[in-house]
Design a protein around this motif. Sequence first.
Motif, short mmCIF file in Angstrom:
data_model
loop_
_atom_site.label_atom_id
_atom_site.label_comp_id
_atom_site.label_asym_id
_atom_site.label_seq_id
_atom_site.Cartn_x
_atom_site.Cartn_y
_atom_site.Cartn_z
N ARG A 46 0.84 -1.21 0.00
CA ARG A 46 0.00 0.00 0.00
C ARG A 46 0.87 1.26 0.00
O ARG A 46 0.62 2.21 -0.76
CB ARG A 46 -0.93 -0.01 1.22
CG ARG A 46 -1.89 -1.18 1.28
CD ARG A 46 -2.57 -1.26 2.64
NE ARG A 46 -1.60 -1.47 3.72
CZ ARG A 46 -1.91 -1.52 5.00
NH1 ARG A 46 -3.17 -1.36 5.39
NH2 ARG A 46 -0.98 -1.74 5.91
N ALA A 47 1.90 1.25 0.84
CA ALA A 47 2.79 2.41 0.89
C ALA A 47 3.62 2.52 -0.39
O ALA A 47 3.93 3.63 -0.84
CB ALA A 47 3.69 2.32 2.11
N LEU A 48 3.99 1.38 -0.98
CA LEU A 48 4.71 1.41 -2.25
C LEU A 48 3.84 2.05 -3.33
O LEU A 48 4.33 2.87 -4.14
CB LEU A 48 5.11 0.00 -2.67
CG LEU A 48 6.15 -0.72 -1.81
CD1 LEU A 48 6.39 -2.13 -2.34
CD2 LEU A 48 7.46 0.07 -1.76
N LEU A 49 2.57 1.70 -3.36
CA LEU A 49 1.66 2.28 -4.36
C LEU A 49 1.54 3.79 -4.14
O LEU A 49 1.58 4.57 -5.10
CB LEU A 49 0.29 1.61 -4.27
CG LEU A 49 -0.82 2.21 -5.15
CD1 LEU A 49 -0.40 2.22 -6.62
CD2 LEU A 49 -2.11 1.44 -4.95
N MET A 50 1.39 4.20 -2.90
CA MET A 50 1.26 5.63 -2.63
C MET A 50 2.54 6.38 -3.02
O MET A 50 2.48 7.49 -3.58
CB MET A 50 0.97 5.87 -1.15
CG MET A 50 -0.35 5.27 -0.67
SD MET A 50 -1.79 5.83 -1.60
CE MET A 50 -2.43 4.26 -2.20
N ALA A 51 3.72 5.80 -2.75
CA ALA A 51 4.98 6.44 -3.13
C ALA A 51 5.08 6.55 -4.65
O ALA A 51 5.54 7.58 -5.19
CB ALA A 51 6.15 5.64 -2.58
N TYR A 78 7.71 6.99 1.06
CA TYR A 78 7.23 5.72 1.61
C TYR A 78 6.96 5.85 3.11
O TYR A 78 5.91 5.43 3.60
CB TYR A 78 8.24 4.60 1.34
CG TYR A 78 7.85 3.26 1.94
CD1 TYR A 78 7.16 2.32 1.17
CD2 TYR A 78 8.15 2.92 3.27
CE1 TYR A 78 6.80 1.08 1.71
CE2 TYR A 78 7.78 1.70 3.80
CZ TYR A 78 7.11 0.78 3.03
OH TYR A 78 6.74 -0.42 3.57
N ALA A 79 7.91 6.42 3.85
CA ALA A 79 7.76 6.51 5.31
C ALA A 79 6.56 7.35 5.69
O ALA A 79 5.81 7.01 6.61
CB ALA A 79 9.03 7.08 5.93
N GLU A 80 6.35 8.46 4.97
CA GLU A 80 5.21 9.32 5.27
C GLU A 80 3.89 8.63 4.97
O GLU A 80 2.92 8.75 5.73
CB GLU A 80 5.31 10.63 4.48
CG GLU A 80 6.35 11.60 4.99
CD GLU A 80 7.79 11.17 4.70
OE1 GLU A 80 8.70 11.60 5.41
OE2 GLU A 80 7.99 10.38 3.73
N TRP A 81 3.84 7.90 3.87
CA TRP A 81 2.59 7.20 3.53
C TRP A 81 2.35 6.00 4.44
O TRP A 81 1.19 5.70 4.78
CB TRP A 81 2.58 6.79 2.06
CG TRP A 81 2.16 7.93 1.19
CD1 TRP A 81 2.94 8.69 0.36
CD2 TRP A 81 0.84 8.48 1.10
NE1 TRP A 81 2.19 9.67 -0.24
CE2 TRP A 81 0.89 9.57 0.19
CE3 TRP A 81 -0.39 8.17 1.69
CZ2 TRP A 81 -0.22 10.33 -0.14
CZ3 TRP A 81 -1.50 8.93 1.36
CH2 TRP A 81 -1.42 9.99 0.46
N PHE A 82 3.42 5.33 4.86
CA PHE A 82 3.20 4.24 5.82
C PHE A 82 2.67 4.80 7.13
O PHE A 82 1.77 4.22 7.75
CB PHE A 82 4.49 3.45 6.06
CG PHE A 82 4.27 2.23 6.91
CD1 PHE A 82 3.78 1.07 6.36
CD2 PHE A 82 4.52 2.26 8.27
CE1 PHE A 82 3.54 -0.06 7.14
CE2 PHE A 82 4.29 1.15 9.07
CZ PHE A 82 3.81 -0.02 8.49
#
Length: 646
Positions: A44-49, A375-379
């Motif tokens: 999910r975070a990969l997709l957002m990044a 990635y860190a912000e979206w996670f």
Amino acid sequence: MLSPEPPAEAVMPPLFPRTLAADLPLAGCTAAEVSERLTGADPRALLMALVHLTRDADALTVFAAVCEPGAADDDLTAALRDRLAAVLTEPPSAEAGAPLPDALMQAMAATFAREPVAAEFLPVLRDQCGFDTLDADPTPPAADGGFHVAVIGAGLTGIAAAVKLAEAGHTYRIYERNSDVGGVWLVNQYPGVGVDTPSHFYSYSFAVNPDWPAFYSSGDVVLGYLRRCADAYGIRAHTSFDTHVESCAWDEADRRWTLTTRHADGTVSRDHADAVVSAIGFFQDPKYPDIPGLADFAGTVVHTAAWDPGLDLAGRRVALVGTGASAMQTAPAIVDDVAALTVFQRQPAWIQPRRAANLTVPEGALWAMRHVPYYAEWFRTITYWFASDANYATITADPDWRGADTAISAASDKLRQILVAYAQAELADRPDLLAKAVPAYPPFGKRILRDADWYRMLRRDHVDLCTEPIDRIIPEGIRTADGTVTEAEVLILATGFHLLPMLRSVTVTGRGGTVLADVWGDEDPRAHLGVTVPGFPNLFVLSGPNSSPGHGAGNNFVSEVQIHYVLACLDLLRERGLRTLEPTEEAHAAYADDVDATMAGLVWSHPSVRSYYRNAAGRVVVTNPWRLVDYWHMLRKPDPAAHVLG
């Protein structure tokens, strides 16, 4: 005299250096190698990044299944990693590092949340999940016209207050009664101590840490994070350690506060400040239970909040009083060492299911945190979303609910069924324990706790769960109301902290000699927006009355929101060339009425709930009744009409 003093440094190298969009392409590795390294990262975070870097909204549709539990296959996840790896190994687009448009961010949030996300959440996500920090202007404001602020406490809230005061051009001094920073994370050293809010959110939005080793970190790791933040921002140089603030008194003639402090050597000092920020927090001194005979116990007595690190429990008979958060972490951590363990329970707690057998952050996720921009912000965003206002429906009573009294709505009952099913699965072979372990009040009536092998610990042959009321402590152990004596060599008191009276260790005297303890009494504190009190100019109580986020997130969220409000109040004074601010009696009373009226419809007011959230009269004085998004918006800036300015 310690004030005024030079401004603290507000500009510093990144505390946690990470790859930014402007740093792309990644050097020294091919796209295939990057894709391989991303194995184990949260898709999910990969997709957002990916979308954040490319602004390709179509990718949200192509890869939407990675956000559905159990819906994404390995091929789709691998394709997502390959697509992102290609982007990371090419020069960035011109807009890759620019702030996201609201419409795209809203679509991204709706994709990972699997439900519509209202526009009101967008500024909260930008602020609390670290996006605004990435876009911030690194130039500090001038200190001219700033205030000198006394901050009481160098825990999580006090450190954040210091950082933000310095950034805003104010000087400050922290007064900390302990010998180091860290607050409860310095004091709490009991076995198994750790967070039960996910680490990637239980941290500062302005210091997003890519290096958490576990999704729920141990106390020493959290303390290390706070120490690192304090060191990086130069906070120790502005902190008086081993210093207890005995009193704060408002000087009407000078229009500033006089602080009387006592140092470890017994000497007393008097300092002055334009404003006082209490960052003492909810949890003050260890709370020892009022059990007859406690002083008569012949063995060792230790409180979880005053743990003796030299205490050896190996082969000893241990009695543990309490089943709250500290007990639920301590007991599983010591069960392998003790000869016998008896847990004395007054009321059981709801326990959230274990999310995984191993909560260590995978190598691929750690690599992504460091090397994949956003990635860190979206996670952090995803973690926050599912641990905060998504829970609000479960704490709100439905007046038409006609189901069991152990729930307050359909949403509450659904959560209850999940929690009961988990308890049943964990205690399937122990119906005797199941009858004792399932609460008779609705979920969230008391803090829902994370399972640290509590149920599995209870099932051990040398462990007993006692629900009979304690009659008294006797030299050889504990006697319960039915006359049973449990022999013990060590008595562990997992009975929490004093919350009331708030600010119990400091005498605060405002205008006209009014003492705050007299206004609040022992158990009835109230504050406008949870922060300010009429008659006490420039006094800001953080983690004050009705501030605790009882339905999710962490105290870090409320701390940062309230600190922003403090700065907004000081900005208002600076802009108008004024020196003092306090709420009007009318605004204070109206807010208190709103709190009580809203609280009446929430789970904490349910008649079956008994917790430290409520005072002796039954009024809820600790938890915040609003959604976190509501509270965030309420505290963006003070209403001049609701204040006396001078």
